[in-house]
Design an enzyme around this catalytic site. Structure first.
Site, PDB file in Angstrom:
ATOM      1  N   HIS A 143      30.166   4.793   8.417  1.00 43.20           N
ATOM      2  CA  HIS A 143      29.556   5.919   7.697  1.00 43.20           C
ATOM      3  C   HIS A 143      30.454   6.313   6.527  1.00 43.20           C
ATOM      4  O   HIS A 143      30.664   5.515   5.636  1.00 43.20           O
ATOM      5  CB  HIS A 143      29.326   7.061   8.704  1.00 43.20           C
ATOM      6  CG  HIS A 143      28.547   8.238   8.200  1.00 43.20           C
ATOM      7  ND1 HIS A 143      27.777   8.224   7.074  1.00 43.20           N
ATOM      8  CD2 HIS A 143      28.425   9.495   8.718  1.00 43.20           C
ATOM      9  CE1 HIS A 143      27.210   9.402   6.913  1.00 43.20           C
ATOM     10  NE2 HIS A 143      27.587  10.204   7.894  1.00 43.20           N
ATOM     11  N   HIS A 169      22.398  -0.608   4.446  1.00 51.28           N
ATOM     12  CA  HIS A 169      22.126   0.819   4.710  1.00 51.28           C
ATOM     13  C   HIS A 169      21.035   0.940   5.766  1.00 51.28           C
ATOM     14  O   HIS A 169      20.145   0.103   5.847  1.00 51.28           O
ATOM     15  CB  HIS A 169      21.663   1.510   3.424  1.00 51.28           C
ATOM     16  CG  HIS A 169      21.766   2.990   3.494  1.00 51.28           C
ATOM     17  ND1 HIS A 169      20.767   3.773   4.003  1.00 51.28           N
ATOM     18  CD2 HIS A 169      22.772   3.825   3.155  1.00 51.28           C
ATOM     19  CE1 HIS A 169      21.149   5.043   3.962  1.00 51.28           C
ATOM     20  NE2 HIS A 169      22.369   5.097   3.448  1.00 51.28           N
ATOM     21  N   ASP A 223      28.998   3.809  -1.156  1.00 51.49           N
ATOM     22  CA  ASP A 223      30.452   3.630  -0.973  1.00 51.49           C
ATOM     23  C   ASP A 223      31.017   2.456  -1.752  1.00 51.49           C
ATOM     24  O   ASP A 223      32.236   2.323  -1.868  1.00 51.49           O
ATOM     25  CB  ASP A 223      30.764   3.445   0.521  1.00 51.49           C
ATOM     26  CG  ASP A 223      30.376   4.681   1.312  1.00 51.49           C
ATOM     27  OD1 ASP A 223      29.442   4.613   2.129  1.00 51.49           O
ATOM     28  OD2 ASP A 223      30.969   5.740   1.045  1.00 51.49           O
TER      29      ASP A 223
HETATM   30  C1  SDX Z   1      26.844   5.662   4.450  1.00 49.69           C
HETATM   31  O1  SDX Z   1      22.786   7.077   6.849  1.00 49.69           O
HETATM   32  C2  SDX Z   1      23.199   7.462   5.620  1.00 49.69           C
HETATM   33  O2  SDX Z   1      22.481   8.025   4.849  1.00 49.69           O
HETATM   34  C3  SDX Z   1      24.634   7.128   5.359  1.00 49.69           C
HETATM   35  C4  SDX Z   1      25.107   7.382   3.934  1.00 49.69           C
HETATM   36  C5  SDX Z   1      25.084   8.843   3.614  1.00 49.69           C
HETATM   37  O3  SDX Z   1      25.010   9.173   2.421  1.00 49.69           O
HETATM   38  O4  SDX Z   1      25.264   9.661   4.578  1.00 49.69           O
HETATM   39  O5  SDX Z   1      24.296   6.646   3.020  1.00 49.69           O
HETATM   40  C6  SDX Z   1      26.547   6.930   3.738  1.00 49.69           C
HETATM   41  O6  SDX Z   1      27.262   5.728   5.583  1.00 49.69           O
HETATM   42  C7  SDX Z   1      26.530   4.337   3.789  1.00 49.69           C
HETATM   43  C8  SDX Z   1      26.842   3.112   4.701  1.00 49.69           C
HETATM   44  C9  SDX Z   1      28.364   2.890   4.690  1.00 49.69           C
HETATM   45  N1  SDX Z   1      28.738   1.829   5.627  1.00 49.69           N
HETATM   46  C10 SDX Z   1      29.077   0.591   5.206  1.00 49.69           C
HETATM   47  O7  SDX Z   1      29.006   0.216   4.042  1.00 49.69           O
HETATM   48  C11 SDX Z   1      29.584  -0.334   6.314  1.00 49.69           C
HETATM   49  C12 SDX Z   1      28.989  -1.746   6.082  1.00 49.69           C
HETATM   50  N2  SDX Z   1      27.538  -1.641   6.295  1.00 49.69           N
HETATM   51  C13 SDX Z   1      27.081  -2.105   7.613  1.00 49.69           C
HETATM   52  O8  SDX Z   1      27.960  -1.821   8.679  1.00 49.69           O
HETATM   53  C14 SDX Z   1      25.618  -1.747   7.861  1.00 49.69           C
HETATM   54  O9  SDX Z   1      24.903  -2.153   6.775  1.00 49.69           O
HETATM   55  C15 SDX Z   1      25.251  -0.326   8.197  1.00 49.69           C
HETATM   56  C16 SDX Z   1      26.065   0.229   9.303  1.00 49.69           C
HETATM   57  C17 SDX Z   1      25.355   0.559   6.998  1.00 49.69           C
HETATM   58  C18 SDX Z   1      23.802  -0.396   8.628  1.00 49.69           C
HETATM   59  O10 SDX Z   1      23.840  -1.157   9.831  1.00 49.69           O
HETATM   60  P1  SDX Z   1      22.512  -1.712  10.454  1.00 49.69           P
HETATM   61  O11 SDX Z   1      21.442  -0.681  10.432  1.00 49.69           O
HETATM   62  O12 SDX Z   1      22.824  -2.384  11.760  1.00 49.69           O
HETATM   63  O13 SDX Z   1      22.125  -2.813   9.407  1.00 49.69           O
HETATM   64  P2  SDX Z   1      20.782  -3.563   9.508  1.00 49.69           P
HETATM   65  O14 SDX Z   1      20.057  -3.262  10.767  1.00 49.69           O
HETATM   66  O15 SDX Z   1      20.063  -3.316   8.222  1.00 49.69           O
HETATM   67  O16 SDX Z   1      21.281  -5.107   9.614  1.00 49.69           O
HETATM   68  C19 SDX Z   1      20.322  -6.126   9.403  1.00 49.69           C
HETATM   69  C20 SDX Z   1      21.109  -7.424   9.340  1.00 49.69           C
HETATM   70  C21 SDX Z   1      21.946  -7.713  10.580  1.00 49.69           C
HETATM   71  O17 SDX Z   1      22.028  -9.132  10.686  1.00 49.69           O
HETATM   72  P3  SDX Z   1      20.922  -9.908  11.610  1.00 49.69           P
HETATM   73  O18 SDX Z   1      21.105  -9.343  13.035  1.00 49.69           O
HETATM   74  O19 SDX Z   1      19.546  -9.575  11.030  1.00 49.69           O
HETATM   75  O20 SDX Z   1      21.295 -11.372  11.507  1.00 49.69           O
HETATM   76  O21 SDX Z   1      22.032  -7.366   8.245  1.00 49.69           O
HETATM   77  C22 SDX Z   1      23.349  -7.575   8.756  1.00 49.69           C
HETATM   78  C23 SDX Z   1      23.321  -7.208  10.203  1.00 49.69           C
HETATM   79  O22 SDX Z   1      24.350  -7.928  10.901  1.00 49.69           O
HETATM   80  N3  SDX Z   1      24.219  -6.678   7.991  1.00 49.69           N
HETATM   81  C24 SDX Z   1      25.328  -7.077   7.343  1.00 49.69           C
HETATM   82  C25 SDX Z   1      25.828  -5.927   6.727  1.00 49.69           C
HETATM   83  N4  SDX Z   1      25.045  -4.868   7.005  1.00 49.69           N
HETATM   84  C26 SDX Z   1      24.051  -5.338   7.791  1.00 49.69           C
HETATM   85  N5  SDX Z   1      25.921  -8.290   7.230  1.00 49.69           N
HETATM   86  C27 SDX Z   1      27.068  -8.339   6.492  1.00 49.69           C
HETATM   87  N6  SDX Z   1      27.621  -7.267   5.860  1.00 49.69           N
HETATM   88  C28 SDX Z   1      27.019  -6.052   5.965  1.00 49.69           C
HETATM   89  N7  SDX Z   1      27.562  -4.982   5.340  1.00 49.69           N
END
Ligand code: SDX
Length: 368
Positions: A206, A247, A304
């Site tokens: 987050h 996201h 971010d």
């Molecule tokens: C913020 O909620 C908000 O509004 C948050 C925020 C706010 O203003 O409050 O916007 C601020 O928290 C932004 C997010 C910051 N976090 C990061 O940047 C950390 C890296 N991002 C990931 O950990 C991830 O994208 C999340 C946690 C943000 C979202 O996770 P999800 O919901 O599990 O992602 P998803 O379901 O969309 O994933 C789909 C696929 C998966 O692979 P498959 O199972 O389909 O094979 O995409 C992959 C995930 O493994 N994936 C990534 C990835 N993010 C998702 N693969 C590589 N790198 C990534 N960053």
């Protein structure tokens, strides 16, 4: 939020319009009062925040209690929780002026607490708020100044940080806002709710992602290494994820990332900073957005991905990045808390689907 279109509005105003034409204080007023302020309202709001920007001297002992180099998020969460002890007014939620007081106080004091946390953790002299300066300028002043020294704060730096604060101000029911509302639904003290939100924001998934992005770009080290790390991010057997990408809601470009990317470019250019990290970030974004793994999963840069580059250009230390996110998000948290409490929402109580053992007879210890 419109996650598919990649749009974000605050009470009907597109963030691109607000970033171009308004200040963080305008947005804080808008979130709290549902309308943008007119000139008189803006000036009164600004003055009220200035008057509340000091903290009770008794709170200084809290900063002293932490070891050197303590993470400022730990100090911030403890200090905000302590505010509920210094301001333990019985909150009569039927009186709008009591909400207003609670909201103004915490918005005004967070930058002071954040700056004091940083200065204490580095053994630097504390710089008190300077009432001649605006909200964001005052924060930079408290972070950078030294006693009896005229500190140089360039308008482009103040504007860039003010814009980044504004773009963090509110974002529906993200993890930290939901935490604030859930804790608030028990009728806990509002500053206990904000302290809980700070805890939720701290995690790398987050608000801690902005710190994670810079650490990751430093780990990548050069444009030539980008392909190697893209491969790791795509490898299901590798827990490595691209920080600042993806996201829960945006399945298109995070509109905040676009605005912050341009602001980062402007700040680096104006300050004459040639930061290789920015080149690595732009190359990483280009490669990822052309790669089917990311495209097929709608993974785009989020808020971010570029914010840390501005923070770094402003001389902020890495562990302060999530604290800066908290300063920006505060008006959203307290506006959402106010809406939840004034709306008389019932206590938050999700149910669960139990999948464990069905009912069974107890077996005595010597029989097991
Ligand atoms: C913020 O909620 C908000 O509004 C948050 C925020 C706010 O203003 O409050 O916007 C601020 O928290 C932004 C997010 C910051 N976090 C990061 O940047 C950390 C890296 N991002 C990931 O950990 C991830 O994208 C999340 C946690 C943000 C979202 O996770 P999800 O919901 O599990 O992602 P998803 O379901 O969309 O994933 C789909 C696929 C998966 O692979 P498959 O199972 O389909 O094979 O995409 C992959 C995930 O493994 N994936 C990534 C990835 N993010 C998702 N693969 C590589 N790198 C990534 N960053």
């Amino acid at each position: 939020i419109d996650g598919l279109k990649g749009e974000l509005m605050y009470r009907g105003y597109d963030i691109a319009y607000l970033a171009e034409n308004k200040t963080f204080i305008d947005v804080a007023y808008l979130l709290l009062n549902k309308e943008l302020p007119n000139k008189k309202q803006y000036d009164e709001f600004k003055l009220e925040l200035k008057k509340r920007s000091f903290i009770h001297e008794g709170m200084m002992k809290i900063f002293d209690a932490f070891p050197d180099k303590a993470h400022p998020m730990a100090i911030l969460q403890a200090a905000v929780s302590a505010l509920s002890a210094f301001y333990f007014d019985h909150l009569n939620m039927d009186k709008p002026e009591e909400y207003h007081e609670m909201a103004m106080r915490i918005i005004a004091k967070i930058p002071t607490i954040a700056a004091f946390s940083y200065r204490f953790s580095r053994g630097l002299p504390i710089i008190y708020p300077n009432l001649d300066r605006g909200f964001t300028e005052n924060f930079l002043y408290m972070m950078r100044s030294y006693p009896y020294e005229h500190v140089n704060l360039r308008p482009i730096e103040v504007k860039a940080l003010d814009t980044v604060f504004m773009l963090h101000a509110d974002h529906e029911q993200n993890a930290s806002t939901t935490t604030v509302r859930t804790v608030g639904s028990t009728h806990a003290h509002p500053y206990a709710c904000i302290a809980a939100g700070i805890g939720a924001l701290w995690g790398w998934a987050h608000g801690g992602a902005n710190e994670g992005v810079i650490r990751q770009l430093e780990q990548i080290g050069s444009v030539e290494n980008v392909d190697k790390y893209i491969a790791r991010a795509k490898d299901k057997n590798d827990p490595f994820r691209l920080m600042g990408f993806g996201h829960r809601v945006y399945k298109n470009f995070d509109p905040r990332a676009k605005i912050i990317k341009k602001a980062a470019d402007d700040v680096l250019h104006a300050l004459g900073i040639d930061d290789p990290i920015f080149d690595i970030a732009k190359h990483l974004e280009k490669v990822a957005l052309e790669d089917d793994y990311f495209k097929s999963r709608n993974l785009y840069p989020n808020v971010d991905f570029y914010s840390g580059i501005i923070y770094k250009a402003l001389g902020m230390h890495l562990e302060m990045f999530t604290v800066l996110f908290a300063i920006g998000r505060l008006p959203g948290w307290i506006a959402q808390w106010k809406e939840m409490r004034q709306g008389g929402e019932p206590i938050g109580r999700p149910r669960q689907i139990y999948t464990g053992a069905k009912e069974r007879a107890f077996v005595a210890l010597d029989k097991r």
